[in-house]
Design a protein around this motif. Structure first.
Motif, PDB file in Angstrom:
ATOM      1  N   HIS A   1      -8.727  61.832  -4.818  1.00 15.68           N
ATOM      2  CA  HIS A   1      -9.355  62.022  -6.124  1.00 15.68           C
ATOM      3  C   HIS A   1      -8.362  61.729  -7.247  1.00 15.68           C
ATOM      4  O   HIS A   1      -8.719  61.099  -8.265  1.00 15.68           O
ATOM      5  N   HIS A   2      -7.115  62.156  -7.064  1.00 14.80           N
ATOM      6  CA  HIS A   2      -6.079  61.892  -8.072  1.00 14.80           C
ATOM      7  C   HIS A   2      -5.854  60.390  -8.231  1.00 14.80           C
ATOM      8  O   HIS A   2      -5.742  59.885  -9.349  1.00 14.80           O
ATOM      9  N   VAL A   3      -5.818  59.676  -7.124  1.00 16.06           N
ATOM     10  CA  VAL A   3      -5.656  58.223  -7.180  1.00 16.06           C
ATOM     11  C   VAL A   3      -6.830  57.591  -7.912  1.00 16.06           C
ATOM     12  O   VAL A   3      -6.658  56.670  -8.732  1.00 16.06           O
ATOM     13  N   SER A   4      -8.047  58.075  -7.660  1.00 10.27           N
ATOM     14  CA  SER A   4      -9.227  57.553  -8.360  1.00 10.27           C
ATOM     15  C   SER A   4      -9.122  57.785  -9.867  1.00 10.27           C
ATOM     16  O   SER A   4      -9.516  56.928 -10.669  1.00 10.27           O
ATOM     17  N   ASN A   5      -8.583  58.939 -10.256  1.00 11.08           N
ATOM     18  CA  ASN A   5      -8.374  59.214 -11.682  1.00 11.08           C
ATOM     19  C   ASN A   5      -7.383  58.229 -12.289  1.00 11.08           C
ATOM     20  O   ASN A   5      -7.556  57.776 -13.423  1.00 11.08           O
ATOM     21  N   ILE A   6      -6.335  57.917 -11.532  1.00  7.78           N
ATOM     22  CA  ILE A   6      -5.365  56.926 -12.014  1.00  7.78           C
ATOM     23  C   ILE A   6      -6.058  55.586 -12.218  1.00  7.78           C
ATOM     24  O   ILE A   6      -5.899  54.926 -13.254  1.00  7.78           O
ATOM     25  N   LEU A   7      -6.850  55.163 -11.241  1.00  8.79           N
ATOM     26  CA  LEU A   7      -7.537  53.871 -11.327  1.00  8.79           C
ATOM     27  C   LEU A   7      -8.477  53.806 -12.529  1.00  8.79           C
ATOM     28  O   LEU A   7      -8.653  52.744 -13.141  1.00  8.79           O
ATOM     29  N   SER A   8      -9.063  54.935 -12.883  1.00 10.34           N
ATOM     30  CA  SER A   8     -10.014  54.968 -14.000  1.00 10.34           C
ATOM     31  C   SER A   8      -9.321  54.862 -15.351  1.00 10.34           C
ATOM     32  O   SER A   8      -9.982  54.675 -16.382  1.00 10.34           O
ATOM     33  N   GLY A   9      -7.989  54.997 -15.362  1.00 10.18           N
ATOM     34  CA  GLY A   9      -7.239  54.906 -16.610  1.00 10.18           C
ATOM     35  C   GLY A   9      -6.974  56.236 -17.271  1.00 10.18           C
ATOM     36  O   GLY A   9      -6.568  56.285 -18.443  1.00 10.18           O
ATOM     37  N   MET A  10      -7.147  57.331 -16.545  1.00  6.27           N
ATOM     38  CA  MET A  10      -6.962  58.662 -17.125  1.00  6.27           C
ATOM     39  C   MET A  10      -5.550  58.864 -17.688  1.00  6.27           C
ATOM     40  O   MET A  10      -5.356  59.575 -18.678  1.00  6.27           O
ATOM     41  N   TYR A  11      -4.551  58.225 -17.080  1.00  6.67           N
ATOM     42  CA  TYR A  11      -3.163  58.440 -17.500  1.00  6.67           C
ATOM     43  C   TYR A  11      -2.534  57.192 -18.116  1.00  6.67           C
ATOM     44  O   TYR A  11      -1.350  57.202 -18.461  1.00  6.67           O
ATOM     45  N   SER A  12      -3.285  56.120 -18.256  1.00  9.87           N
ATOM     46  CA  SER A  12      -2.700  54.857 -18.705  1.00  9.87           C
ATOM     47  C   SER A  12      -2.639  54.778 -20.220  1.00  9.87           C
ATOM     48  O   SER A  12      -3.377  55.465 -20.931  1.00  9.87           O
ATOM     49  N   LEU A  13      -1.768  53.907 -20.704  1.00  6.52           N
ATOM     50  CA  LEU A  13      -1.684  53.647 -22.129  1.00  6.52           C
ATOM     51  C   LEU A  13      -2.980  52.997 -22.593  1.00  6.52           C
ATOM     52  O   LEU A  13      -3.383  51.951 -22.091  1.00  6.52           O
ATOM     53  N   GLY A  14      -3.658  53.648 -23.517  1.00  9.88           N
ATOM     54  CA  GLY A  14      -4.915  53.107 -24.034  1.00  9.88           C
ATOM     55  C   GLY A  14      -6.113  53.365 -23.164  1.00  9.88           C
ATOM     56  O   GLY A  14      -7.215  52.887 -23.457  1.00  9.88           O
ATOM     57  N   GLY A  15      -5.949  54.115 -22.064  1.00  8.33           N
ATOM     58  CA  GLY A  15      -7.069  54.441 -21.201  1.00  8.33           C
ATOM     59  C   GLY A  15      -7.626  53.272 -20.420  1.00  8.33           C
ATOM     60  O   GLY A  15      -8.770  53.310 -19.961  1.00  8.33           O
ATOM     61  N   ARG A  16      -6.825  52.226 -20.238  1.00  8.88           N
ATOM     62  CA  ARG A  16      -7.293  51.042 -19.507  1.00  8.88           C
ATOM     63  C   ARG A  16      -7.269  51.287 -17.998  1.00  8.88           C
ATOM     64  O   ARG A  16      -6.458  52.078 -17.512  1.00  8.88           O
ATOM     65  N   PRO A  17      -8.134  50.609 -17.228  1.00  3.72           N
ATOM     66  CA  PRO A  17      -8.070  50.721 -15.769  1.00  3.72           C
ATOM     67  C   PRO A  17      -6.655  50.440 -15.284  1.00  3.72           C
ATOM     68  O   PRO A  17      -5.951  49.585 -15.827  1.00  3.72           O
ATOM     69  N   ASP A  18      -6.251  51.158 -14.248  1.00  5.47           N
ATOM     70  CA  ASP A  18      -4.848  51.140 -13.846  1.00  5.47           C
ATOM     71  C   ASP A  18      -4.710  50.907 -12.351  1.00  5.47           C
ATOM     72  O   ASP A  18      -5.706  50.804 -11.612  1.00  5.47           O
ATOM     73  N   THR A  19      -3.460  50.843 -11.909  1.00  5.48           N
ATOM     74  CA  THR A  19      -3.114  50.723 -10.492  1.00  5.48           C
ATOM     75  C   THR A  19      -2.275  51.933 -10.101  1.00  5.48           C
ATOM     76  O   THR A  19      -1.426  52.376 -10.882  1.00  5.48           O
ATOM     77  N   ALA A  20      -2.531  52.466  -8.925  1.00  3.88           N
ATOM     78  CA  ALA A  20      -1.729  53.586  -8.419  1.00  3.88           C
ATOM     79  C   ALA A  20      -0.631  53.051  -7.503  1.00  3.88           C
ATOM     80  O   ALA A  20      -0.883  52.193  -6.650  1.00  3.88           O
ATOM     81  N   MET A  21       0.577  53.550  -7.701  1.00  2.00           N
ATOM     82  CA  MET A  21       1.714  53.171  -6.872  1.00  2.00           C
ATOM     83  C   MET A  21       2.093  54.350  -5.977  1.00  2.00           C
ATOM     84  O   MET A  21       2.151  55.490  -6.430  1.00  2.00           O
ATOM     85  N   ILE A  22       2.333  54.060  -4.716  1.00  2.58           N
ATOM     86  CA  ILE A  22       2.838  55.073  -3.786  1.00  2.58           C
ATOM     87  C   ILE A  22       4.216  54.597  -3.355  1.00  2.58           C
ATOM     88  O   ILE A  22       4.355  53.517  -2.773  1.00  2.58           O
ATOM     89  N   GLU A  23       5.237  55.376  -3.699  1.00  2.00           N
ATOM     90  CA  GLU A  23       6.590  54.911  -3.471  1.00  2.00           C
ATOM     91  C   GLU A  23       7.497  55.995  -2.911  1.00  2.00           C
ATOM     92  O   GLU A  23       7.110  57.172  -2.787  1.00  2.00           O
ATOM     93  N   GLN A  24       8.683  55.589  -2.558  1.00  4.51           N
ATOM     94  CA  GLN A  24       9.698  56.467  -1.979  1.00  4.51           C
ATOM     95  C   GLN A  24      10.004  57.638  -2.902  1.00  4.51           C
ATOM     96  O   GLN A  24      10.152  57.475  -4.107  1.00  4.51           O
ATOM     97  N   ARG A  25      10.086  58.828  -2.315  1.00  2.04           N
ATOM     98  CA  ARG A  25      10.571  59.981  -3.079  1.00  2.04           C
ATOM     99  C   ARG A  25      12.089  59.981  -3.061  1.00  2.04           C
ATOM    100  O   ARG A  25      12.711  59.903  -2.000  1.00  2.04           O
ATOM    101  N   VAL A  26      12.675  60.073  -4.212  1.00  4.23           N
ATOM    102  CA  VAL A  26      14.130  60.088  -4.320  1.00  4.23           C
ATOM    103  C   VAL A  26      14.664  61.455  -3.900  1.00  4.23           C
ATOM    104  O   VAL A  26      14.136  62.494  -4.300  1.00  4.23           O
TER     105      VAL A  26
END
Length: 319
Positions: free
Chosen positions: A120-145
């Motif tokens: 669900h969190h990833v879907s929120n990212i894709l919808s643009g909930m956290y992006s600059l200007g609310g544009r559709p976005d991409t979710a990145m899954i990466e290494q934890r430092v």
């Protein structure tokens, strides 16, 4: 050091204000056509990898809700990871998973979260909930430092990062951002993290700032901040300096994390770095910009620019 509110006095002290930063640094030094190189974290990572600049490993990129439906397959081999929006800002939308507990995932805060909630969190990212200007976005899954144990005594839960301001390819000021309980374990000053000034000449931490007030100690651990020396400091500064060529931006914030196993890793870039770094360092950006304009070896390779910075901006207290 006592800060005087008079604009004339601040200018005399070399302090950069918002209007001057916007007009003289951002507008003059940062061509807008290059902004995607820093505003799109996925593009930033790929450019850095192509240039041989060390970054956290990218496990997966999720571009559509169809991809998000495959989260079980994506996560089945991962015990710890970070999910973040490619166009996010200020740490919003970042979820850090540090391990598993049965079928659940444990976040950096200690709270447990299920696979459905992560999807669900990833879907929120894709919808643009956290992006600059609310544009559709991409979710990145990466290494934890896994942050260097050097910082364990002066941080709360999260990963400290090192913000370096680079002007015309020269590192001119740096600070370590230390997560706190108030910031929910995030290294974001606006959310309540501590900013600790760093001597460019030696990589030694100086006094800090917390909620816009000077502090000598971390508010949660109560341990003294000043005096710690960042290892591989010159290598870290060279990494930051090379981001000038990577982006084409003359005024740049480079966020680096110090991984316990891989050393300095470039985490993010910022085309509009803020001015709180001056408070953490008790020094003005305006003065250092002037020094670079008049004396720096322009056109020289990154190691030469770093050598100049380490000599020109060495603190008298650590000399």
């Amino acid at each position: 050091m006592r800060w005087i509110a008079s604009p004339w006095a601040l200018r005399r002290a070399g302090i950069a204000g918002m209007n001057w930063r916007n007009a003289e640094l951002i507008a003059e030094q940062n061509p807008r056509r290059f902004y995607p190189r820093v505003d799109d974290k996925l593009l930033t990572k790929k450019l850095a990898q192509a240039a041989g600049i060390a970054v956290p490993e990218l496990y997966a990129e999720v571009r559509t809700n169809h991809d998000a439906a495959d989260m079980r397959e994506i996560l089945q081999t991962l015990d710890d990871f970070v999910i973040k929006p490619a166009h996010g800002a200020g740490g919003e939308g970042v979820t850090v998973v540090v391990g598993r507990s049965g079928e659940m995932f444990r976040k950096a805060s200690g709270a447990l979260i299920g696979e459905d909630a992560l999807t669900h969190h990833v879907s929120n990212i894709l919808s643009g909930m956290y992006s600059l200007g609310g544009r559709p976005d991409t979710a990145m899954i990466e290494q934890r430092v896994i942050f260097d144990p050097l910082f364990e005594r002066i941080t709360h839960q999260g990963v400290p990062d090192i913000r370096t301001v680079v002007y015309r390819g020269v590192p001119i000021m740096a600070m370590v951002r230390l997560p706190t309980r108030l910031a929910d374990g995030k290294a974001n000053l606006h959310q309540g993290a501590v900013g600790a000034g760093v001597d460019i000449g030696s990589g030694t931490l100086m006094t800090g700032i917390w909620q816009n007030a000077p502090t000598e100690h971390h508010p949660d651990t109560h341990n003294r901040i000043a005096g710690l020396q960042i290892p591989q400091w010159e290598r870290l500064l060279e990494l930051a300096a090379r981001c000038y060529e990577l982006t084409g931006l003359g005024y740049l914030g480079v966020d680096v994390v110090l991984d316990a196993y891989r050393g300095p890793l470039m985490l993010e870039l910022n085309a509009r770095p803020g001015l709180s770094i001056q408070l953490a360092n008790r020094a003005g950006l305006r003065t250092r910009v002037g020094t670079v304009d008049s004396d720096a070896p322009h056109g020289a390779p990154a190691p030469a620019r770093v050598a100049f910075a380490m000599d020109a901006f060495r603190s008298a207290a650590t000399a």
